[in-house]
Design an enzyme around this catalytic site. Structure first.
Site, PDB file in Angstrom:
ATOM      1  N   CYS A 238       0.866  -1.189   0.000  1.00 35.80           N
ATOM      2  CA  CYS A 238       0.000   0.000   0.000  1.00 35.80           C
ATOM      3  C   CYS A 238       0.898   1.234   0.000  1.00 35.80           C
ATOM      4  CB  CYS A 238      -0.927   0.006   1.209  1.00 35.80           C
ATOM      5  SG  CYS A 238      -1.904  -1.499   1.410  1.00 35.80           S
ATOM      6  N   ALA A 239       1.683   1.381  -1.041  1.00 43.43           N
ATOM      7  CA  ALA A 239       2.765   2.370  -1.048  1.00 43.43           C
ATOM      8  C   ALA A 239       2.274   3.804  -1.061  1.00 43.43           C
ATOM      9  CB  ALA A 239       3.682   2.129  -2.243  1.00 43.43           C
ATOM     10  N   GLY A 242       4.486   7.043  -1.321  1.00 48.42           N
ATOM     11  CA  GLY A 242       5.841   6.527  -1.220  1.00 48.42           C
ATOM     12  C   GLY A 242       6.626   6.874   0.018  1.00 48.42           C
ATOM     13  N   GLY A 243       5.997   7.460   1.045  1.00 50.69           N
ATOM     14  CA  GLY A 243       6.746   7.859   2.230  1.00 50.69           C
ATOM     15  C   GLY A 243       7.516   6.720   2.882  1.00 50.69           C
ATOM     16  N   LYS A 244       6.845   5.585   3.069  1.00 48.54           N
ATOM     17  CA  LYS A 244       7.523   4.453   3.709  1.00 48.54           C
ATOM     18  C   LYS A 244       8.451   3.728   2.738  1.00 48.54           C
ATOM     19  CE  LYS A 244       4.227   3.802   7.438  1.00 48.54           C
ATOM     20  NZ  LYS A 244       3.395   4.971   7.087  1.00 48.54           N
ATOM     21  N   ASP A 262       0.324   0.201  -5.283  1.00 49.92           N
ATOM     22  CA  ASP A 262      -0.895   0.696  -4.653  1.00 49.92           C
ATOM     23  C   ASP A 262      -2.044   0.477  -5.624  1.00 49.92           C
ATOM     24  OD1 ASP A 262      -1.469   2.698  -2.075  1.00 49.92           O
ATOM     25  OD2 ASP A 262      -2.977   2.822  -3.667  1.00 49.92           O
ATOM     26  N   ASP A 306       0.772  -1.031   4.891  1.00 49.68           N
ATOM     27  CA  ASP A 306       0.356   0.221   5.544  1.00 49.68           C
ATOM     28  C   ASP A 306      -1.100   0.410   5.176  1.00 49.68           C
ATOM     29  OD1 ASP A 306       0.126   2.665   6.729  1.00 49.68           O
ATOM     30  OD2 ASP A 306       1.527   3.707   5.409  1.00 49.68           O
ATOM     31  N   CYS A 359      -2.394   3.901  10.722  1.00 50.47           N
ATOM     32  CA  CYS A 359      -2.316   5.175  11.454  1.00 50.47           C
ATOM     33  C   CYS A 359      -3.614   5.332  12.245  1.00 50.47           C
ATOM     34  CB  CYS A 359      -2.058   6.357  10.532  1.00 50.47           C
ATOM     35  SG  CYS A 359      -3.244   6.558   9.191  1.00 50.47           S
TER      36      CYS A 359
END
Length: 429
Positions: A238-239, A242-244, A262, A306, A359
């Site tokens: 679940c990119a 792209g933060g992670k 994603d 994520d 989150c």
């Protein structure tokens, strides 16, 4: 603009949000376009008034006896920003942009003591979520809710592929950045009071060169806990933007392979520019299409999920979503999370690790989802989160962060971060 004009503008924006049911960010942008005379400082102050009103909407409305835009904005001025009857009377005098001056009754209401208010009011959360939060945090749940109603810091992650934290701190010295308490490559700028402006770090030379990314410290921590290692094959299922993926690439030192995927092309679109700017060479973006990941089945050393969630951990940044959340939306997210976990496990090789991240601070999306997954897939075991913390962060896991099912929950009150959950599962070998 003086304070009264800013109060009037905030009331107008909140009324727009209420009437058109659109996100606060859109309403603020629209107000700015319609009122180009307002400077950057004015826009920041109006935004702060609006967001502060929504962060503590329940307690402000209880004190004022009304949840109207006017009542909420006046409550922020009197209850949060330290204005007094005298200061407001002086400020309003002769200001043609001011709303109607606050009445004696409104000023008196703002001083209401909330000690006897219902717990959900004091926690500033929707009442229907009180049992869930009490289950998650026990007797401290009201304080945890209050922590979610504060202003967030601006956190950055130094990109280890291009720069050290010290180099980034030097580049941003004019903003007085500080090292984060937990994330080893984290840098933070605490939120200021009242009309303080958030630094626009994306215009900095260091950002343009890929020295750092804007990323909450909590997000940095759970990305580190995912445990990606040099040379591994990793799927970021679940990119999103792209933060992670960027954080995983830095941890892996550009060695090995990350497959960033994603299901939503729009969410994935920003990742290409970000990968280039950050100097990431070991990430392969897989666009959503039939069979896009078929060749990865049974081959991944690590899969990071994520998962889409209610976003309760980000209430400080997006307080309007707190009051829009419904039981139906929560149930929808739970179903999506269950489906993603079932999909993710198929890509793992025997002995591979599944990192489940949200989150959210709700057990229904966290421990409950893992328990249901393990019941359906008995070949998975929960890894020791304390050991993973020591390995990734070189410190001992602080007390109170582990969840009953063996996951980890970060919160503003406990760790000064957004709310995040992480659970690590190993596939039987």
């Amino acid at each position: 603009m003086r304070l009264p004009g800013r109060l009037a503008a905030a009331i107008e924006v909140l009324a727009d949000v209420e009437q058109r049911r659109r996100p606060v960010s859109e309403a603020l942008k629209a107000w700015g376009l319609d009122n180009r005379f307002a400077g950057a400082g004015d826009r920041a102050a109006i935004g702060n008034l609006v967001y502060d009103a929504l962060r503590r909407r329940a307690s402000h409305a209880f004190a004022m006896g009304s949840d109207s835009p006017r009542a909420l904005v006046l409550a922020v001025a009197l209850r949060d920003w330290g204005e007094t009857r005298e200061s407001l009377v002086e400020a309003f005098a002769g200001d043609r942009h001011a709303p109607e001056p606050p009445s004696e009754a409104e000023i008196a209401a703002a001083a209401t003591d909330l000690a006897a208010a219902p717990p959900a009011i004091r926690a500033d959360v929707p009442e229907w979520l009180a049992p869930s939060l009490e289950r998650a945090f026990g007797p401290d749940w009201v304080e945890e809710g209050q922590g979610m109603a504060g202003r967030p810091s601006l956190d950055l992650r130094a990109n280890a592929l291009k720069a050290s934290p010290e180099k980034v701190v030097k580049s941003l010295a004019r903003f007085s950045p500080q090292p984060t308490f937990i994330a080893p490559f984290g840098i933070t700028m605490p939120a200021g009071p009242r009309d303080a402006r958030t630094p626009n770090v994306t215009t900095d030379e260091g950002y343009q060169k890929g020295w750092f990314e804007v990323q909450d410290q909590g997000s940095q921590v759970v990305a580190a806990l995912a445990g990606a290692r040099e040379g591994e094959q990793v799927l970021d299922l679940c990119a999103g933007a792209g933060g992670k993926t960027l954080a995983l690439a830095a941890t892996m030192g550009n060695r090995g392979q990350i497959f960033a995927y994603d299901s939503d092309r729009a969410r994935l679109a920003p990742i290409y520019e970000r990968l280039k700017r950050n100097g990431v060479r070991n990430a392969q973006v897989r666009a959503p299409q039939p069979g896009a990941l078929d060749d990865l089945v049974g081959k991944m050393d690590r899969v990071v999920v994520d998962a889409p969630c209610t976003g309760t951990g980000t209430w400080r940044r997006r307080p309007d979503t707190k009051w829009k959340l419904t039981p139906e939306l929560l149930a929808q997210r739970q179903a999506e999370q269950a489906a993603l976990l079932a999909e993710a496990q198929a890509y793992l090789r025997p002995g591979g690790v599944l990192a489940y991240i949200t989150c959210s601070i709700l057990p229904e999306e966290n421990d409950d989802r893992v328990a249901a997954f393990r019941a359906a897939h008995p070949g998975f075991e929960t890894l020791d989160i304390a050991q993973a913390w020591r390995s990734a962060l070189i410190t001992d896991l602080p007390d109170g962060l582990a969840t009953p099912a063996g996951g980890l929950c970060l919160t503003p009150r406990r760790t000064g971060t957004d709310g995040f959950y992480c659970h690590l599962l190993r596939k039987a070998g």
